[in-house]
Each structure stands twice: as C-alpha cells, then as structure tokens.
Design a protein around this motif. Sequence first.
Motif, PDB file in Angstrom:
ATOM      1  N   ARG A  93       0.834  -1.206   0.000  1.00 11.61           N
ATOM      2  CA  ARG A  93       0.000   0.000   0.000  1.00 11.61           C
ATOM      3  C   ARG A  93       0.872   1.261   0.000  1.00 11.61           C
ATOM      4  O   ARG A  93       0.537   2.255  -0.657  1.00 11.61           O
ATOM      5  N   GLU A  97       0.798   4.294  -2.661  1.00 12.03           N
ATOM      6  CA  GLU A  97       0.586   5.671  -2.208  1.00 12.03           C
ATOM      7  C   GLU A  97       1.669   6.605  -2.732  1.00 12.03           C
ATOM      8  O   GLU A  97       1.391   7.737  -3.143  1.00 12.03           O
ATOM      9  N   ARG A 101       0.890   9.698  -5.194  1.00 11.91           N
ATOM     10  CA  ARG A 101       1.210  11.096  -4.915  1.00 11.91           C
ATOM     11  C   ARG A 101       1.954  11.735  -6.075  1.00 11.91           C
ATOM     12  O   ARG A 101       1.713  12.903  -6.421  1.00 11.91           O
ATOM     13  N   GLU A 194      -7.094   5.770  -6.395  1.00  9.67           N
ATOM     14  CA  GLU A 194      -7.226   5.127  -5.092  1.00  9.67           C
ATOM     15  C   GLU A 194      -8.039   3.838  -5.185  1.00  9.67           C
ATOM     16  O   GLU A 194      -7.665   2.813  -4.592  1.00  9.67           O
TER      17      GLU A 194
END
Length: 212
Positions: A93, A97, A101, A194
């Motif tokens: 994860r 992430e 970003r 996401e």
Amino acid sequence: MLSILQAAGWPIWPLVLCSIVALALIIERFLSLRASRVAPARLVDEVMAVTRASLPTVDTVNKLAENSSLGLVLAQGLRTAMAEPRITDANLRASFETAGRQAVHDMERNLSALGTIASAAPLLGLLGTVVGMIEIFGVSGASSGTAGANPLELAHGISVALYNTAFGLIVAIPSLAFYRHFRARVDSYTLDLEQAAERMVPHILRLTSGRR
C-alpha cells in the motif's frame, strides 16, 4: 482590437500576456488530463486479466508504466511485488501511495499558475482603472485655471479605466472557471487511482503468496 489596446493604454499589456499564458495552460491541461492519458476505463481489468496466474514480465510492466498515470501507479505496485516476494500489505500500500502522490502532482502541474492568473487578472484590471482615474484627475487639475478640461483627454482617461476593468474580468472569469473544472477533474482522477490501488492490493498479495 488594436485600437482598443491602444485606447486602453500600457496597463492592458500585462493582461494581454496573462490571457495568452492562460490560454496556453488551458489547452495544455485539456490535452494532459484526458481520460486516455490519466485513467483509461478498462485498464485495471486488463491488468488483472493479464496477471491472473502470475506476475507479469519486466517488459510488460514497463509498457504498462508508459500507458498512463494509472498505468504508472499499477506498474509501481507490480515492480515492488516483483522485487520483494514476501511483501506485506502495508509495504504494498505504501508503494501505491508513493506512486499515487507523484501521479497527482503531475496532474496538478500548471494549475497553480492558472489559479494565480484568475486571481491576479482582476487586480491588474483594477490597476488599469486606477491609472485611468489618475489621468482623469491629472487632466482636471492641470486645467483647473482654464476654461475647462480637454474632452479628448478626459475620454482617454475614462477609456483606460473602463477597458482595463473589462479586460481584467474577461481574463479572470474563464481562467477561474477552467481552474475549477480542472481541479474537479483531478479530484475525480485521484479517486479513480485510489480505487484501482484498492483492487490491486489483494490481487497482488494473492499472486505473491503463491510464490512463497
């Protein structure tokens, strides 16, 4: 148009520059924020189908990374899983992430500049208005001891004030509208990234568990 620019005086030229830059940014963002370049609709399903039995090859992952922003995020997760066979849920994860970003940062590129133009254009128009008013009062003061102010000079000062006010709003309103539109589009794409990562995490963990 040239006569209007000449009548508006020198304060109009910063607004002209802002309008050109804003138009260039809007065109660039329209091209860059297309769904095909950011988050193709069927990409996640295609990746999960290709990797149903095992992790893909390096060449496949590299091609996926070049596909779109979403492809880059998915490729980063797959690369992390390929490099770390015993990867944990938290580490996978975190990899998604980090890539997400970076993708959001790329999508937001030039939006701050467009927002700045939307905020600054009315102020530049106000500056032109003030300059026009100064010219009006300057003419009135210089002619206070004479029969009256020159109507042409007064008209010039009024035109400087009104043209700059109008042009400032003409630049600001579309810039603000497109800024809000692109912000909403980036937010929508961020949600898509996401959700795609959430779908891929258990899928990749299942593939890596079979390699242990």
